[in-house]
Design a protein around this motif. Structure first.
Motif, short mmCIF file in Angstrom:
data_model
loop_
_atom_site.label_atom_id
_atom_site.label_comp_id
_atom_site.label_asym_id
_atom_site.label_seq_id
_atom_site.Cartn_x
_atom_site.Cartn_y
_atom_site.Cartn_z
N PHE A 165 89.46 0.79 35.53
CA PHE A 165 90.53 0.10 36.30
C PHE A 165 90.12 -0.97 36.96
O PHE A 165 91.02 -1.99 37.21
N SER A 166 89.02 -1.16 37.60
CA SER A 166 88.51 -2.19 38.42
C SER A 166 88.40 -3.28 37.49
O SER A 166 88.81 -4.41 38.06
N VAL A 167 88.32 -3.26 36.23
CA VAL A 167 88.36 -4.41 35.29
C VAL A 167 89.91 -4.97 35.20
O VAL A 167 90.11 -6.04 35.33
N SER A 216 82.20 -11.12 36.92
CA SER A 216 81.37 -10.25 37.13
C SER A 216 81.74 -9.17 36.30
O SER A 216 80.95 -8.03 36.19
N PHE A 217 82.66 -9.08 35.52
CA PHE A 217 83.19 -7.89 34.70
C PHE A 217 82.87 -8.35 33.09
O PHE A 217 83.57 -9.40 32.46
N THR A 218 81.87 -7.55 32.43
CA THR A 218 81.60 -7.96 31.19
C THR A 218 82.52 -7.84 30.34
O THR A 218 82.77 -8.76 29.40
N ALA A 219 83.46 -6.89 30.44
CA ALA A 219 84.78 -6.93 29.64
C ALA A 219 85.73 -8.14 29.50
O ALA A 219 86.02 -8.41 28.39
N LEU A 220 85.69 -8.58 30.68
CA LEU A 220 86.60 -9.85 30.84
C LEU A 220 85.98 -11.19 30.20
O LEU A 220 86.59 -12.07 29.61
N ALA A 278 91.99 -4.20 57.08
CA ALA A 278 91.99 -2.78 57.54
C ALA A 278 90.93 -2.60 58.72
O ALA A 278 91.47 -1.75 59.36
N CYS A 279 89.89 -3.23 58.52
CA CYS A 279 88.62 -2.86 59.41
C CYS A 279 89.09 -3.48 60.81
O CYS A 279 89.19 -4.70 61.04
N PRO A 280 88.83 -2.67 62.04
CA PRO A 280 89.50 -3.23 63.20
C PRO A 280 88.01 -4.04 63.60
O PRO A 280 88.35 -4.74 64.72
N PHE A 281 86.95 -3.85 63.34
CA PHE A 281 85.59 -4.33 63.90
C PHE A 281 85.12 -5.63 63.06
O PHE A 281 84.31 -6.31 63.45
N GLY A 282 86.05 -6.15 62.07
CA GLY A 282 85.63 -7.20 61.44
C GLY A 282 84.47 -6.91 60.68
O GLY A 282 83.59 -8.03 60.35
N ALA A 283 83.88 -5.82 59.87
CA ALA A 283 82.66 -5.72 59.30
C ALA A 283 82.66 -6.16 57.86
O ALA A 283 81.67 -6.75 57.66
N PRO A 284 83.82 -5.96 57.06
CA PRO A 284 83.71 -6.46 55.56
C PRO A 284 83.50 -8.21 55.79
O PRO A 284 84.13 -8.89 56.65
N GLN A 285 82.49 -8.61 54.99
CA GLN A 285 82.25 -9.90 55.10
C GLN A 285 82.41 -10.32 53.42
O GLN A 285 82.20 -9.57 52.49
N PHE A 286 82.78 -12.01 53.34
CA PHE A 286 82.89 -12.39 51.75
C PHE A 286 82.29 -13.73 51.87
O PHE A 286 82.11 -14.36 53.02
N PRO A 287 81.31 -13.90 50.70
CA PRO A 287 80.65 -15.02 50.80
C PRO A 287 81.68 -16.31 50.89
O PRO A 287 82.58 -16.37 50.35
N ASP A 288 81.22 -17.13 51.58
CA ASP A 288 82.19 -18.32 51.98
C ASP A 288 81.90 -19.39 50.79
O ASP A 288 80.93 -19.79 50.57
N ASP A 289 83.12 -19.64 50.51
CA ASP A 289 83.23 -20.78 49.39
C ASP A 289 83.90 -21.86 49.27
O ASP A 289 84.43 -22.40 48.27
N GLY A 290 84.28 -22.20 50.69
CA GLY A 290 85.14 -23.40 50.83
C GLY A 290 86.56 -23.01 50.62
O GLY A 290 87.00 -22.01 50.59
N ALA A 291 87.40 -24.06 50.96
CA ALA A 291 89.06 -23.73 50.94
C ALA A 291 89.26 -23.53 49.49
O ALA A 291 88.79 -23.90 48.57
N PHE A 292 90.30 -22.67 49.55
CA PHE A 292 91.08 -22.44 48.22
C PHE A 292 89.95 -21.54 47.28
O PHE A 292 90.01 -21.34 46.33
N ALA A 293 89.21 -20.93 48.00
CA ALA A 293 88.13 -20.17 47.23
C ALA A 293 88.56 -18.73 46.73
O ALA A 293 89.49 -18.22 47.48
N SER A 294 88.35 -18.30 45.61
CA SER A 294 88.55 -16.84 45.42
C SER A 294 87.30 -16.13 46.24
O SER A 294 86.24 -16.58 46.07
N ARG A 295 87.84 -15.05 46.76
CA ARG A 295 86.80 -14.13 47.42
C ARG A 295 85.89 -13.68 46.52
O ARG A 295 86.23 -13.17 45.36
N GLY A 296 84.48 -13.59 46.94
CA GLY A 296 83.58 -12.86 46.00
C GLY A 296 83.61 -11.45 46.41
O GLY A 296 84.55 -11.10 46.87
#
Lengths: 213, 204, 355
Positions: free
Chosen positions: C168-170, A165-169, B96-114
């Motif tokens: 920094f985010s990069v 997602s980062f163009t620089a990278l 950090a969120c007590p309410f579980g609000a932040p979500q991450f696209p599900d990409d299967g096991a060993f996934a990098s979080r989007g």
């Protein structure tokens, strides 16, 4: 501006250098073969060539126990690199968009990660062995080290850009790939192509004389 | 300026999950991401309560505190938003969120979080209001059009309230007073009381 | 006992007695009878209090199926936030800076630990190629992981004011992806390390003496040691045990979609970060002692051979073993082994042509 340069002219320049270099190198190998062997053949040159291309995937029996680390690390690196080069989703997409017009099924993300981990570990072991073993150190030239480091940098920048997602990278990865492509035809990295004719040549030579190779 | 808040009245929520559906539809959220969810306690047992939960748009948001790249910001309306161009998908806001609000696209096991995705109070993101780019990344921006979040707007029992905190709390305070009177009137806890205020109070 | 520790113990004592006193008060309060006035409870007030306190509230369900979707309030999240922002970042920085300055002070005061007899030129074999390759793989991967991890931990207060959010985010994104990818390589090389070094690192007789004499830091005389001395063995076990803890917790964090709950992840992060800070702090000592700190140590990891004088001073029992088994190599042979003298003229010519 740098962005346009990396994505545009420099990319085409590196491609031209890469492909013309490969054609030049492979062409000179093919033309070097044109000498006619007038001796009476005692075996088939073709079968010897084909056989040797495959038998040389295994290390020499006498050598193998002494270079186990290099064999294991070598296979880890090369198979890992092959898998992540041709079966990683972003690479396939890139090839499809820019070159081929068709794609194929990519590896799942976790397999991609594991393949690159194998490749990284293998390359690190191989390069460190090259530095740390006195014999390897002696027979290594600057070319070997530059090739190893360049390959490592290409892989590293690729792994740093994994979030896609980062163009620089992305540009950093692309720039290192371009340097790699330019360096490729002038170095031992050519072994990615020449290993087949070189094995075939040895195999044919031996095969014609009826000697197993 | 107003300070935007959600409030879900558990005495009214009937767990119809329409807010969840409306949110998904309005914002075209990625697969596996649920900005809003309805949680039910003691389902099917007397005293059952349901509650619709999403980002609470905290005044002192812990997600913003822990974010290693500092991608969160609070708008003038008190809505906590984040910049997806800066987010690196580390997942710390999720811890950090007590309410579980932040979500991450599900990409299967060993996934990098989007990139992280969460409720925006239908207020989009840092991009230009109602631009295609904003819609693609954050979903719709109803607040800029003077509308409230769709989940609350279409809540059939008006359990889910959204808007200026003062207005929301006034509405809720009124409800509580009426309920309290009902409890006093009937001498029972609200759980067992009729859902309507008694006839005596109705006239007032 | 220093004054500081005494004050600390006094405070602990004070808090414990305060706690007991409060418990007694509560006990007295509980025995008092309830007032007879009627109370109007907010509907379900007890239920919500229990939800808030993470106490048993009965069956909790949600139609949205994802990790922890049925947890209304995870109050541990607040504790974790507090840990990371006020404890980890502050104390982590203090610990790392303190260890760095202690090492620097030690260097200034004590200087490089020289071999008292100088180098003899006679060498003994200490580490095989495989062991050295393994060591440097682990070292490179560790340094990479430490750097990227520290960027993620301290980047916001230190680099964002300097570079701005976008730049920094990069770096942070690169750090995160690199950190995630190299983590498993660390685990693999750690496991290989565990197997190839474990036998020489089991504590034995004589190690206690080493500890009691402070590893030779106190006083000028050198202390007894086998192939590895007590300090090196301890470093090995710190690397293995903390390394495994970091790797295990790291794997829990790196694969977020295996269904582990947030509390598990928060605890993993606590273990991961505390372990990492300790390992980085101790590794600074290892790096100092291995390079600048003591004469002749780096040779063992560079070439695999050490000077016999070095062995006699730091690992006398192992040196005696080498003497007994006649494993000494003359300076000339060593130079040949390292390729510094090439007798065959053909080979050296070929080498030059190659270069």
């Amino acid at each position: 501006m740098i962005m346009d340069f990396i994505d545009g002219p420099f990319w085409y320049f590196s491609l031209i250098v890469f492909f013309s270099g490969i054609i030049w190198n492979m062409g000179s190998i093919v033309f070097a073969l044109s000498k006619v062997d007038l001796s009476v053949s005692r075996g088939s040159a073709v079968s010897g060539a084909i056989k040797t291309i495959f038998t040389r995937f295994a290390a020499d029996k006498g050598m193998a126990p002494h270079i186990r680390l290099q064999i294991i690390a070598g296979y880890m690196f090369h198979l890992g690199l092959f898998a992540l080069l041709f079966f990683a989703a972003p690479h396939i997409l890139f090839l499809e968009e820019h070159f081929l017009g068709f794609g194929w099924t990519p590896m799942p993300h976790w397999a991609f990660i594991i393949a690159s981990e194998f490749a990284f570990l293998g390359l690190l072991i191989l390069w460190l062995h090259r530095i740390l073993n006195p014999v390897s150190r002696l027979i290594s030239t600057a070319d070997d080290h530059i090739a190893s480091i360049l390959t490592f940098v290409v892989m590293l920048t690729g792994c740093l850009a994994l979030l896609e997602s980062f163009t620089a990278l992305r540009l950093l990865h692309r720039f290192s790939v371009e340097l790699f492509l330019i360096y490729f035809p002038f170095s031992r990295l050519m072994h990615a192509f020449t290993f087949i004719p070189s094995r075939a040549f040895t195999g044919a030579w031996f095969g014609r004389r009826g000697i197993s190779s | 300026m107003a300070r935007m808040k959600f409030y879900c009245d558990a005495e009214r929520c009937i767990e119809c999950n329409a807010c969840v559906t409306a949110c998904k539809n309005e914002n075209e959220v990625p697969w596996g991401v649920n900005r809003r969810r309805v949680v039910t306690i003691n389902d099917g047992v007397p005293g059952e309560r349901s509650l619709s939960v999403a980002c609470m748009h905290c005044s002192d948001a812990p997600c913003a505190t822990v974010c290693p790249v500092d991608c969160f910001y609070t708008t003038d309306d008190g809505v906590v938003l984040h910049d997806k161009d800066i987010c690196i998908g580390c997942g710390y806001c999720f811890y950090a969120c007590p309410f579980g609000a932040p979500q991450f696209p599900d990409d299967g096991a060993f996934a990098s979080r989007g990139k992280m995705d969460k409720c925006t109070f239908c207020a989009g993101g840092p991009e230009e209001d109602n631009s295609a780019d904003e819609y693609q990344k954050y979903g719709s921006n109803r607040l800029s059009e003077g509308k409230l979040p769709l989940c609350a707007e279409m809540c059939s029992t008006k359990a889910l309230l959204a808007g200026d905190a003062n207005v929301v709390s006034d509405i809720y305070r009124e409800r509580v007073i009426k309920r309290g009177a009902s409890v006093l009137n009937k001498g029972v806890s609200y759980q067992n009381a009729s859902l309507r205020a008694s006839a005596v109070l109705k006239d007032k | 006992m220093s004054k500081c520790t005494w004050i600390f113990f006094r405070q602990v004592y004070f808090f414990i007695s305060l706690l007991i006193f409060l418990c007694l008060l509560l006990a007295v309060d509980a025995t008092a009878s309830e007032p007879a006035t009627s109370k109007v409870n907010s509907p379900g007030s007890e239920l919500w209090m229990n939800v808030r306190k993470n106490m048993a509230t009965g069956k909790v369900t949600s139609q949205v199926k994802s990790v922890d979707s049925n947890v209304l309030i995870n109050s541990y999240a607040q504790r974790w936030t507090q840990f990371r922002m006020t404890q980890l970042i502050n104390y982590g920085l203090i610990v790392l800076l303190a260890v760095f300055s202690i090492i620097f002070l030690f260097y200034v005061i004590r200087g490089r630990v020289k071999l008292s007899g100088g180098l003899s030129g006679h060498m003994v074999h200490r580490f095989t190629d495989y062991e050295r390759v393994l060591h440097w793989v682990l070292a490179i991967v560790f340094l990479f992981l430490a750097t990227t991890g520290l960027i993620l931990l301290f980047g916001r207060p230190i680099f964002i004011p300097l570079l701005g959010h976008e730049i920094f985010s990069v770096f942070a994104s690169a750090s995160k992806e690199g950190h995630n990818l190299f983590g498993p390589i660390f685990l693999v090389s750690l496991i290989l390390m565990l197997f190839s070094f474990v036998r020489r690192n089991i504590y034995a007789r004589g190690d206690l003496t080493w500890l009691l004499r402070g590893g030779g830091i106190i006083g000028k005389s050198h202390v007894t040691g086998g192939f590895f001395n007590m300090g090196e063995k301890t470093w090995y076990w710190i690397v293995i045990l903390i390394g495994l803890a970091i790797s295990a917790s790291g794997l829990i964090l790196v694969s977020p979609n295996l269904g582990q709950s947030r509390i598990i992840m928060e605890l993993s992060h606590v273990i991961h970060s505390i372990g990492a800070i300790i390992l980085i702090a101790v590794s600074m000592g290892h790096m100092y002692l291995g390079t600048k700190g003591t004469e002749g140590t780096l040779e063992s990891m560079k070439t695999g051979y050490v000077d016999i004088k070095w062995a006699e001073e730091h690992h006398d029992r192992w040196a005696k073993e080498c003497h007994d088994n006649n494993r000494l190599i003359s300076a000339e042979d060593y130079a040949k082994l390292q390729g510094k003298i090439i007798q065959n003229a053909k080979v050296s010519n070929a080498m030059e042509e190659n270069k």
